[in-house]
Design an enzyme around this catalytic site. Structure first.
Site, PDB file in Angstrom:
ATOM      1  N   MET A  23       0.842  -1.199   0.000  1.00  0.00           N
ATOM      2  CA  MET A  23       0.000   0.000   0.000  1.00  0.00           C
ATOM      3  C   MET A  23       0.881   1.254   0.000  1.00  0.00           C
ATOM      4  SD  MET A  23      -3.436  -0.814   2.080  1.00  0.00           S
ATOM      5  CE  MET A  23      -2.795  -0.504   3.691  1.00  0.00           C
ATOM      6  N   GLY A  24       2.162   1.089  -0.303  1.00  0.00           N
ATOM      7  CA  GLY A  24       3.064   2.238  -0.309  1.00  0.00           C
ATOM      8  C   GLY A  24       3.519   2.592   1.094  1.00  0.00           C
ATOM      9  N   LEU A  66       6.574   2.883   1.957  1.00  0.00           N
ATOM     10  CA  LEU A  66       7.437   1.700   2.078  1.00  0.00           C
ATOM     11  C   LEU A  66       8.626   1.917   3.011  1.00  0.00           C
ATOM     12  CD1 LEU A  66       7.493   0.628  -1.683  1.00  0.00           C
ATOM     13  CD2 LEU A  66       5.839   0.036   0.087  1.00  0.00           C
ATOM     14  N   HIS A  67       9.048   0.826   3.655  1.00  0.00           N
ATOM     15  CA  HIS A  67      10.220   0.844   4.531  1.00  0.00           C
ATOM     16  C   HIS A  67      11.027  -0.425   4.262  1.00  0.00           C
ATOM     17  CE1 HIS A  67       7.888  -1.999   6.839  1.00  0.00           C
ATOM     18  NE2 HIS A  67       6.928  -1.100   7.014  1.00  0.00           N
ATOM     19  N   GLY A 106      11.063  -3.233   5.577  1.00  0.00           N
ATOM     20  CA  GLY A 106      10.275  -4.477   5.575  1.00  0.00           C
ATOM     21  C   GLY A 106       9.772  -4.782   4.173  1.00  0.00           C
ATOM     22  N   HIS A 107       9.297  -3.722   3.478  1.00  0.00           N
ATOM     23  CA  HIS A 107       8.843  -3.919   2.093  1.00  0.00           C
ATOM     24  C   HIS A 107      10.026  -4.210   1.181  1.00  0.00           C
ATOM     25  CE1 HIS A 107       5.700  -1.220   3.870  1.00  0.00           C
ATOM     26  NE2 HIS A 107       4.915  -2.122   3.308  1.00  0.00           N
ATOM     27  N   GLN A 135      -2.888 -11.852   8.237  1.00  0.00           N
ATOM     28  CA  GLN A 135      -3.082 -11.584   6.800  1.00  0.00           C
ATOM     29  C   GLN A 135      -2.459 -12.697   5.972  1.00  0.00           C
ATOM     30  OE1 GLN A 135      -2.632  -7.626   4.849  1.00  0.00           O
ATOM     31  NE2 GLN A 135      -0.621  -8.350   4.255  1.00  0.00           N
ATOM     32  N   LEU A 154       9.495  -3.529  12.063  1.00  0.00           N
ATOM     33  CA  LEU A 154       9.285  -2.325  11.251  1.00  0.00           C
ATOM     34  C   LEU A 154       7.831  -2.230  10.809  1.00  0.00           C
ATOM     35  CD1 LEU A 154      12.432  -1.884   8.985  1.00  0.00           C
ATOM     36  CD2 LEU A 154      12.092  -1.333  11.400  1.00  0.00           C
ATOM     37  N   ARG A 193       3.671   2.556  10.909  1.00  0.00           N
ATOM     38  CA  ARG A 193       3.136   3.315  12.054  1.00  0.00           C
ATOM     39  C   ARG A 193       4.216   3.732  13.049  1.00  0.00           C
ATOM     40  NH1 ARG A 193      -2.247  -0.105  13.575  1.00  0.00           N
ATOM     41  NH2 ARG A 193      -3.037  -0.190  11.465  1.00  0.00           N
TER      42      ARG A 193
END
Ligand code: PAF
Length: 300
Positions: free
Chosen positions: A33-34, A36-37, A39-40, A162, A193, A196
């Site tokens: 969902m953008g 990004l950090h 983790g993505h 999820q 990470l 939030r």
């Protein structure tokens, strides 16, 4: 270099066909969902390692937000996201508008996460998992490469419920994509990470570390085949005044059914998954830890 960004399903089809014509035999999809950090980035790098072509998607899915204010507040950082994905070797970014994804407005027909979507996060975010599954199903269909191309989709272990639901959907509804889990990326201190984390004050970030500390305690006890003594881990979290615990449970990794008898005073056997959620100040955090007994390690 930033990858090419496209926004329509037709462009996605044409661009993946073009990328695959030079002999690509596998496609990795990284839905996001953008905002990004790292983790993505780990998802994108895992996809890059395993596939000839990598497509990332950036779509803030209205269907999985209960509160319209949360949807409006969700950070949109397309330029920075594209740069990060480019650094990870992503070939193509699909960033559709809500109208492109849901041309008729809110879809009448959606997926249901069933009972698995009602507990834990589902209790705090009604309808969230139905909306999440609906968009993941659509993205998996839209990026499907071809029957003779290996198709993999990447999701973080960080969102364990999820992940369990997406795996279940792929199995129950015969999706072609292989669902790949990527381990949670943590700060040097252990905080999982999350987009939030940027809202935590310094004191709150420090306090939040109790979540990963409690999870690590359980992982150590599990690997030593000791009783998990979940109550003492709960007490550790509750001893931190800035943290308000919402749930802390040990469950079966697939069904998410609580492992009631494997976590109190009997020696731990097999596998489990510890799930935790808490509010730290105004920020809601989730984390989890796969648990595995290691009888061989105990003997040596
Ligand atoms: O984990 C996320 O970022 C989202 O839930 C996902 C899987 C991209 C669906 O919108």
């Amino acid at each position: 270099m930033s990858p090419r960004i496209i926004s329509t399903a037709a462009e996605l089809r044409a661009a993946t066909i073009e990328l695959l014509t030079s002999g690509g035999r596998s496609l990795g999809l990284v839905p996001t969902m953008g905002a990004l950090h790292e983790g993505h980035a780990a998802l994108a790098r895992a996809a890059r390692e395993e596939n000839d072509v990598v497509v990332a998607t950036i779509f803030v899915n209205p269907l999985q937000f209960g509160d319209p204010n949360d949807l409006d507040r969700y950070p949109r950082t397309l330029e920075a996201d594209a740069e990060l994905l480019g650094d990870c070797g992503v070939d193509l970014i699909f960033a559709p508008s809500p109208e492109e994804m849901y041309p008729g407005g809110q879809p009448l027909v959606r997926l249901s996460a069933g009972l698995l979507g009602e507990r834990f996060e589902g209790e705090f975010r009604p309808g969230h998992f139905d909306g999440m599954l609906t968009v993941v199903a659509k993205l998996l269909h839209l990026a499907w490469p071809a029957a003779d191309v290996r198709y993999r989709a990447y999701f973080g272990q960080k969102d364990a419920q999820q992940l369990a639901l997406i795996r279940r959907m792929a199995r129950d509804l015969n999706f072609a994509a292989e669902i790949r889990a990527v381990p949670t990326v943590r700060s040097a201190e252990g905080l999982a990470l999350s987009s939030r984390n940027r809202f935590l004050s310094t004191a709150e970030s420090e306090a939040a570390l109790v979540l990963s500390r409690a999870l690590r305690l359980l992982a150590e006890r599990a690997s030593r085949c000791e009783p998990l003594d979940l109550d003492s881990a709960v007490a550790l979290v509750e001893s931190q005044p800035l943290v308000k615990l919402e749930y802390f449970e040990v469950v079966d990794p697939e069904t998410l059914e609580p492992l009631a008898f494997n976590c109190r005073d009997t020696p731990f056997t097999g596998d489990g998954l510890a799930l935790i959620a808490a509010r730290v100040g105004s920020v809601r955090l989730i984390d989890n830890q796969p648990l595995a007994a290691d009888p061989v390690g105990v003997q040596s």
